[in-house]
Design a protein around this motif. Structure first.
Motif, PDB file in Angstrom:
ATOM      1  N   GLY A 236       0.818  -1.203   0.000  1.00  0.00           N
ATOM      2  CA  GLY A 236       0.000   0.000   0.000  1.00  0.00           C
ATOM      3  C   GLY A 236       0.848   1.247   0.000  1.00  0.00           C
ATOM      4  O   GLY A 236       2.070   1.205   0.195  1.00  0.00           O
ATOM      5  N   THR A 263      -4.736   6.686   3.528  1.00  0.00           N
ATOM      6  CA  THR A 263      -4.548   5.605   2.563  1.00  0.00           C
ATOM      7  C   THR A 263      -4.650   6.134   1.137  1.00  0.00           C
ATOM      8  O   THR A 263      -5.703   6.615   0.716  1.00  0.00           O
ATOM      9  CB  THR A 263      -5.602   4.500   2.774  1.00  0.00           C
ATOM     10  N   TRP A 265      -3.587   3.982  -1.487  1.00  0.00           N
ATOM     11  CA  TRP A 265      -4.075   2.718  -2.048  1.00  0.00           C
ATOM     12  C   TRP A 265      -3.583   1.578  -1.175  1.00  0.00           C
ATOM     13  O   TRP A 265      -2.589   1.709  -0.461  1.00  0.00           O
ATOM     14  CB  TRP A 265      -3.652   2.518  -3.508  1.00  0.00           C
ATOM     15  N   ILE A 266      -4.306   0.460  -1.203  1.00  0.00           N
ATOM     16  CA  ILE A 266      -3.989  -0.657  -0.320  1.00  0.00           C
ATOM     17  C   ILE A 266      -4.488  -1.954  -0.942  1.00  0.00           C
ATOM     18  O   ILE A 266      -5.516  -1.958  -1.633  1.00  0.00           O
ATOM     19  CB  ILE A 266      -4.614  -0.449   1.075  1.00  0.00           C
ATOM     20  N   GLY A 267      -3.761  -3.037  -0.726  1.00  0.00           N
ATOM     21  CA  GLY A 267      -4.194  -4.321  -1.268  1.00  0.00           C
ATOM     22  C   GLY A 267      -3.127  -5.379  -1.108  1.00  0.00           C
ATOM     23  O   GLY A 267      -2.366  -5.385  -0.133  1.00  0.00           O
ATOM     24  N   THR A 269      -0.161  -7.877  -3.361  1.00  0.00           N
ATOM     25  CA  THR A 269       0.606  -8.010  -4.601  1.00  0.00           C
ATOM     26  C   THR A 269       1.317  -9.351  -4.653  1.00  0.00           C
ATOM     27  O   THR A 269       1.702  -9.915  -3.629  1.00  0.00           O
ATOM     28  CB  THR A 269       1.651  -6.880  -4.734  1.00  0.00           C
ATOM     29  N   MET A 274      -1.510  -7.829  -9.106  1.00  0.00           N
ATOM     30  CA  MET A 274      -1.809  -7.006  -7.944  1.00  0.00           C
ATOM     31  C   MET A 274      -3.296  -6.693  -7.893  1.00  0.00           C
ATOM     32  O   MET A 274      -3.958  -6.556  -8.925  1.00  0.00           O
ATOM     33  CB  MET A 274      -1.005  -5.698  -7.987  1.00  0.00           C
ATOM     34  N   SER A 275      -3.824  -6.594  -6.676  1.00  0.00           N
ATOM     35  CA  SER A 275      -5.216  -6.237  -6.448  1.00  0.00           C
ATOM     36  C   SER A 275      -5.240  -5.181  -5.355  1.00  0.00           C
ATOM     37  O   SER A 275      -4.882  -5.474  -4.203  1.00  0.00           O
ATOM     38  CB  SER A 275      -6.028  -7.464  -6.035  1.00  0.00           C
ATOM     39  N   THR A 276      -5.645  -3.958  -5.693  1.00  0.00           N
ATOM     40  CA  THR A 276      -5.590  -2.860  -4.729  1.00  0.00           C
ATOM     41  C   THR A 276      -6.823  -1.973  -4.837  1.00  0.00           C
ATOM     42  O   THR A 276      -7.421  -1.824  -5.904  1.00  0.00           O
ATOM     43  CB  THR A 276      -4.344  -1.979  -4.960  1.00  0.00           C
ATOM     44  N   ALA A 343       4.565   0.395  -7.275  1.00  0.00           N
ATOM     45  CA  ALA A 343       4.044  -0.909  -6.857  1.00  0.00           C
ATOM     46  C   ALA A 343       4.966  -2.019  -7.348  1.00  0.00           C
ATOM     47  O   ALA A 343       4.982  -3.114  -6.782  1.00  0.00           O
ATOM     48  CB  ALA A 343       2.631  -1.116  -7.401  1.00  0.00           C
TER      49      ALA A 343
END
Length: 594
Positions: A236, A263, A265-267, A269, A274-276, A343
């Motif tokens: 993130g 925040t 972005w957050i998720g 990897t 990746m999923s954020t 990222a």
């Protein structure tokens, strides 16, 4: 300084850079974590979880590791997607469906990337429904009392024939029967970004408090290998700073990890995927949670808001679910997503790695073959350093020319080391010799090697790129191993014993490169250099094929360069021949004594 000593120094420094830098940084500057228990945002974690966790070591790319789980995933996926109640997703980057029960985005494949190098391989699946062995999904909703806010069991409504495409957004609606109408409008672009506009229309006569959230839920059973130099796991950006310091094990131990700062972005990897979640125009609290049984969740929770009678409140959140293509990530960053291009875990040397990567991809566009691009990159780098190499050899020639004088000084002051060093420095000054000049090309090779190393293991642009013949994927190790007779015997050699054709070529070219260097008179150093090529052959065998191609090409160019420069400095070649003869005579004497 003797050229052989330079090579030892370069090898040691390269190893330190590869295996010590980021580990040291992680030790002295650990990521701060402030775990705290908070209320969970949704009941989505109540969904069924996979059975027992696999004990097999994660792969570099990620994915299910057990054959039984792979078979179960296919079966469960087929069952889950056949139940109906889904909205198709059709876009150039992503395809799949949205589950109307819970408004879950739980069925997505990445159209541009295949699972394997086989021609009939299907696209990479990034999202799978809850309860499947490879579960990963996203959900948008509101925190609230049962019956007032939608839940994971809420069945949403859509217009007949709805389909999510870049040109046709889809709106899901749910009326709670108490005066509030909830809706989620999904939009998708040509790449990997889905936008969710969460709206609440208050048609009652009293104000109502709502709190939007978004979450990504996944199992770490499909996670790629998390190593010291390539992060896989929670990721993130908070207050503009991208963090790679939180791992799945950290979240498991703390149960809840609440990241400090706003925040961005957050998720989660993997190396390539990746999923954020990306909050838009609003502050949100970002949290990682362990739900047990190897299930993890990343969520963004917005502050509660009051919707007055007759008003509508909308909160926009973006969801990235796809491949970490640098051009795509950089484009999203230019659109306003803070440091999204970071990222990709370039590390501390991205200032050098990204130009190398740009040059490599530019050469690929020109040649159409990444292996050829790597060779051309090597030629360009060696060509740029050729003037420095000339100075190196000139320095070596000068050093060889003053060897008799140095030997006389060492003999004269053998009992006075301080005076000996002083006299040698005076000799260097008088003769105009710089003993460190020979080290510079070695030092310059280290960042180039490291930049290419990181590029090959991180960049999805190199994934599944063929070279020639048996090299089908330059980002993976050489698939042909000598110990199993190049695949004729039905077993895979373990670890560093998997010596392939490229590793053997690396050892052979390094052997001939060392043979051209002036021989060391010290027998111990001679033995070290005799073993060094074969030692490096074992060390480099598991590395990406593209990296070995770079090193082999560099060795061949160095051999050609040495031959040319020897022709320019005949006294150096003569000394090298004399050293070789002395070495042979010493060996003959040892044999005669035995």
């Amino acid at each position: 300084m003797d050229n052989q000593r330079n090579i030892i120094l370069a090898v040691v420094l390269t190893a330190l850079v590869l295996f010590g830098w980021e580990a040291g940084v992680g030790y002295f500057y650990p990521q701060a974590k402030e775990p705290a228990q908070v209320e969970q945002a949704s009941s989505a974690e109540d969904a069924a979880k996979p059975a027992d966790a696999s004990k097999i070591k994660p792969t570099r790319e990620g994915g299910l590791r057990d054959a039984a789980e792979v078979a179960l995933e296919k079966q469960d996926l087929k069952t889950a997607l056949a139940t109906g109640g889904r909205v198709p997703v059709v876009a150039p980057g992503l395809s799949g469906s949205i589950n109307l029960t819970g408004a879950l985005i739980d069925d997505l494949v990445i159209n541009r990337h295949k699972e394997t190098v086989k021609k009939d391989s299907g696209p990479v699946r990034i999202y799978s429904p809850a309860g499947t062995p490879a579960q990963q999904f996203a959900q948008f909703g509101w925190v609230g009392d049962k019956g007032i806010a939608p839940s994971a069991q809420t069945v949403w409504s859509v217009p007949a024939g709805a389909k999510l495409t870049p040109s046709t957004p889809v709106t899901l609606t749910w009326d709670n029967g108490k005066g509030q109408v909830y809706s989620i409008t999904f939009k998708i672009d040509d790449n990997y970004m889905i936008t969710a506009d969460q709206s609440v229309a208050n048609k009652s006569g009293a104000p109502v408090s709502v709190q939007p959230f978004g979450l990504v839920n996944r199992t770490d059973e499909t996670a790629s290998l998390d190593t010291w130099n390539v992060h896989s796991g929670p990721i993130g950006a908070f207050d503009g700073s991208v963090t790679f310091g939180t791992n799945y094990s950290d979240v498991s131990d703390a149960q809840t990890v609440k990241e400090t700062g706003n925040t961005d972005w957050i998720g989660f990897t993997d190396v390539y995927w990746m999923s954020t979640l990306i909050p838009v125009k609003a502050k949100a609290e970002g949290t990682f949670r362990s739900l047990g049984n190897h299930i993890f969740r990343a969520d963004v929770v917005y502050s509660p808001s009051v919707v007055q009678p007759g008003k509508v409140l909308t909160q926009e959140t973006k969801l990235f679910a796809g491949a970490k293509e640098h051009t795509v990530l950089d484009a999203y960053e230019k659109q306003g997503i803070t440091n999204f291009g970071l990222a990709i875990d370039w590390g501390w040397f991205r200032w050098f790695e990204k130009p190398i990567f740009w040059l490599l991809t530019s050469l690929f566009k020109f040649t159409g073959n990444f292996g050829v691009a790597i060779i051309l990159l090597t030629v360009i780098v060696r060509g740029m350093m050729f003037p420095i190499a000339q100075r190196q050899f000139a320095s070596m020639a000068a050093m060889r020319a003053i060897q008799p004088k140095m030997k006389a000084i060492q003999d004269r002051y053998k009992d006075d080391k301080e005076r000996q060093q002083k006299e040698i420095m005076e000799l260097y000054k008088k003769e105009g010799v710089n003993p460190l000049a020979g080290c510079l090309p070695m030092f310059l090779q280290i960042p180039v090697f490291f930049a290419l190393y990181k590029t090959l293991i991180l960049s999805i642009e190199m994934r599944h790129q063929p070279f020639v013949l048996w090299i089908k994927d330059l980002s993976s190790p050489d698939p042909l191993h000598i110990l199993n007779l190049f695949g004729l015997l039905p077993f895979d050699p373990p670890g560093f014993l998997g010596i392939g054709v490229l590793a053997l070529l690396l050892g052979v070219t390094m052997y001939f490169q060392f043979k051209l260097n002036p021989a060391q008179m010290d027998p111990t150093q001679q033995q070290i250099f005799a073993l060094m090529p074969w030692f490096m052959m074992f060390v480099m065998a598991p590395f990406a094929s593209g990296l070995l191609i770079y090193w082999i090409t560099s060795n061949l160019l160095t051999i050609a360069q040495q031959k040319y420069l020897y022709s320019r400095h005949p006294q150096l070649k003569a000394q090298a021949d004399k050293d070789a003869q002395d070495k042979q005579r010493a060996l003959d004497r040892e044999k005669s004594k035995a």
